[in-house]
Every structure is written in C-alpha cells, then in structure tokens.
Design a protein around this motif. Structure first.
Motif, PDB file in Angstrom:
ATOM      1  N   ASP A 173      -5.509   6.007   0.679  1.00 61.95           N
ATOM      2  CA  ASP A 173      -4.805   5.753  -0.585  1.00 61.95           C
ATOM      3  C   ASP A 173      -3.492   6.544  -0.616  1.00 61.95           C
ATOM      4  O   ASP A 173      -3.480   7.747  -0.874  1.00 61.95           O
ATOM      5  CB  ASP A 173      -5.716   6.155  -1.739  1.00 61.95           C
ATOM      6  CG  ASP A 173      -5.166   5.776  -3.099  1.00 61.95           C
ATOM      7  OD1 ASP A 173      -3.934   5.624  -3.258  1.00 61.95           O
ATOM      8  OD2 ASP A 173      -5.985   5.631  -4.032  1.00 61.95           O
ATOM      9  N   GLY A 218      -4.553  -0.521  -1.898  1.00 66.92           N
ATOM     10  CA  GLY A 218      -3.247  -0.929  -2.392  1.00 66.92           C
ATOM     11  C   GLY A 218      -3.374  -1.947  -3.505  1.00 66.92           C
ATOM     12  O   GLY A 218      -4.362  -1.943  -4.235  1.00 66.92           O
ATOM     13  N   TYR A 278       0.799  -1.226   0.000  1.00 63.17           N
ATOM     14  CA  TYR A 278       0.000   0.000   0.000  1.00 63.17           C
ATOM     15  C   TYR A 278       0.833   1.277   0.000  1.00 63.17           C
ATOM     16  O   TYR A 278       0.281   2.369  -0.005  1.00 63.17           O
ATOM     17  CB  TYR A 278      -0.940   0.019   1.212  1.00 63.17           C
ATOM     18  CG  TYR A 278      -0.234  -0.078   2.546  1.00 63.17           C
ATOM     19  CD1 TYR A 278       0.275   1.064   3.169  1.00 63.17           C
ATOM     20  CD2 TYR A 278      -0.072  -1.298   3.185  1.00 63.17           C
ATOM     21  CE1 TYR A 278       0.925   0.984   4.387  1.00 63.17           C
ATOM     22  CE2 TYR A 278       0.570  -1.394   4.408  1.00 63.17           C
ATOM     23  CZ  TYR A 278       1.064  -0.252   5.000  1.00 63.17           C
ATOM     24  OH  TYR A 278       1.701  -0.340   6.215  1.00 63.17           O
ATOM     25  N   TYR A 329      -8.308  -3.637  -1.311  1.00 64.34           N
ATOM     26  CA  TYR A 329      -8.414  -2.862  -0.080  1.00 64.34           C
ATOM     27  C   TYR A 329      -8.569  -3.799   1.107  1.00 64.34           C
ATOM     28  O   TYR A 329      -8.971  -4.954   0.975  1.00 64.34           O
ATOM     29  CB  TYR A 329      -9.574  -1.861  -0.158  1.00 64.34           C
ATOM     30  CG  TYR A 329     -10.906  -2.474  -0.534  1.00 64.34           C
ATOM     31  CD1 TYR A 329     -11.801  -2.865   0.453  1.00 64.34           C
ATOM     32  CD2 TYR A 329     -11.263  -2.659  -1.863  1.00 64.34           C
ATOM     33  CE1 TYR A 329     -13.020  -3.437   0.114  1.00 64.34           C
ATOM     34  CE2 TYR A 329     -12.477  -3.223  -2.208  1.00 64.34           C
ATOM     35  CZ  TYR A 329     -13.358  -3.603  -1.215  1.00 64.34           C
ATOM     36  OH  TYR A 329     -14.569  -4.171  -1.545  1.00 64.34           O
TER      37      TYR A 329
END
Length: 149
Positions: free
Chosen positions: A136, A67, A10, A37
């Motif tokens: 994110d 990610g 991520y 996710y």
C-alpha cells in the motif's frame, strides 16, 4: 453501450502527482470506481513506487498491491499523458521504465466482480528499491512522513 477503459492506479497518480498535466488528466477524465488489489509486489523507488506482477501459485495469494480502480472517460487524453509520465511506450513495452498492460483487479466491495484494468508494471526493479510489505503506497508514504492513519 461501449465499455470504458479502466486503470488500476497504486502510486503517485493517486497521491497528488507533482505533474500538473497528470493531475488534470486524472481529475478531469477519470472517475473512481472502488479501492482494489492485484497480485504483485510493490517497491519504494524513492519518490514513487513500482509494482511487479506475480504469476500464480501460493505466492500470488500472499502478496498484493493495493490501489484504486479508475474509469477513464477519455482514454486517448489520459494515456497520452500517463504513458509519458510513466515512461511507457505501448509500441515498445520493455523499452521504458514501466509498461502498460491489462490485468484482472479485485475490487474491495464484495458485491463487485473482478475488473479488467490497465496497470503500469515496472520493467526492472532497481537494486536500491525497498519492498513495501503491505503493498500500500499511500499508507507507506504516510508512515515515511510520520503520519498516523
């Protein structure tokens, strides 16, 4: 047929890591499966992120870390490099900055079932960390740099 290990990445592992060994390990020994996710909270620690897991309930449905799922071709080589990069000791998980654990990850593709992947969770969020609300890291770094999506 043996199942390969998978990694949910991520952060800087995906975002052109400055460490050439990490870049080589990811390029040579992993294949991207899907964007995905996992329930968690993501924090900006300056030049890299850290994620903490959520343990269920309504909170879990509202906070995600975004990610990618990477399939690992050579687990020994990849984890030797990444554990050192992430300051994670598999024999003493709470000793380093991060710990490597298995987690259920939901791929973005509706046709795919959830995957079990390794993830690097941060052991302790430092007081200077800032929460990344959308979870994110890649979008967050673009916003910090003033780049539009």
């Amino acid at each position: 047929m043996t199942t390969r290990d998978r990694l949910f990445a991520y952060g800087t592992i995906l975002d052109n890591p400055q460490d050439p060994q990490v870049q080589a390990a990811i390029t040579r020994y992993t294949d991207k499966i899907d964007d995905a996710y996992v329930p968690g909270r993501l924090y900006d620690l300056g030049s890299f992120p850290g994620a903490v897991p959520l343990l269920g309930g309504k909170e879990q449905q509202q906070h995600w870390v975004k990610g990618q799922i990477l399939e690992i071709i050579d687990s020994h080589r990849v984890f030797k490099v990444l554990d050192a990069y992430e300051d994670a000791d598999i024999n003493h998980p709470k000793a380093g900055m991060f710990r490597r654990e298995k987690v259920t990850v939901t791929p973005n593709s509706a046709s795919e079932e959830p995957f079990t992947c390794y993830i690097y969770w941060i052991n302790k969020v430092p007081p200077y960390a800032h929460r990344i609300e959308d979870g994110d890291w890649l979008s967050h770094t673009k916003r910090k740099a003033g780049i539009k999506k």
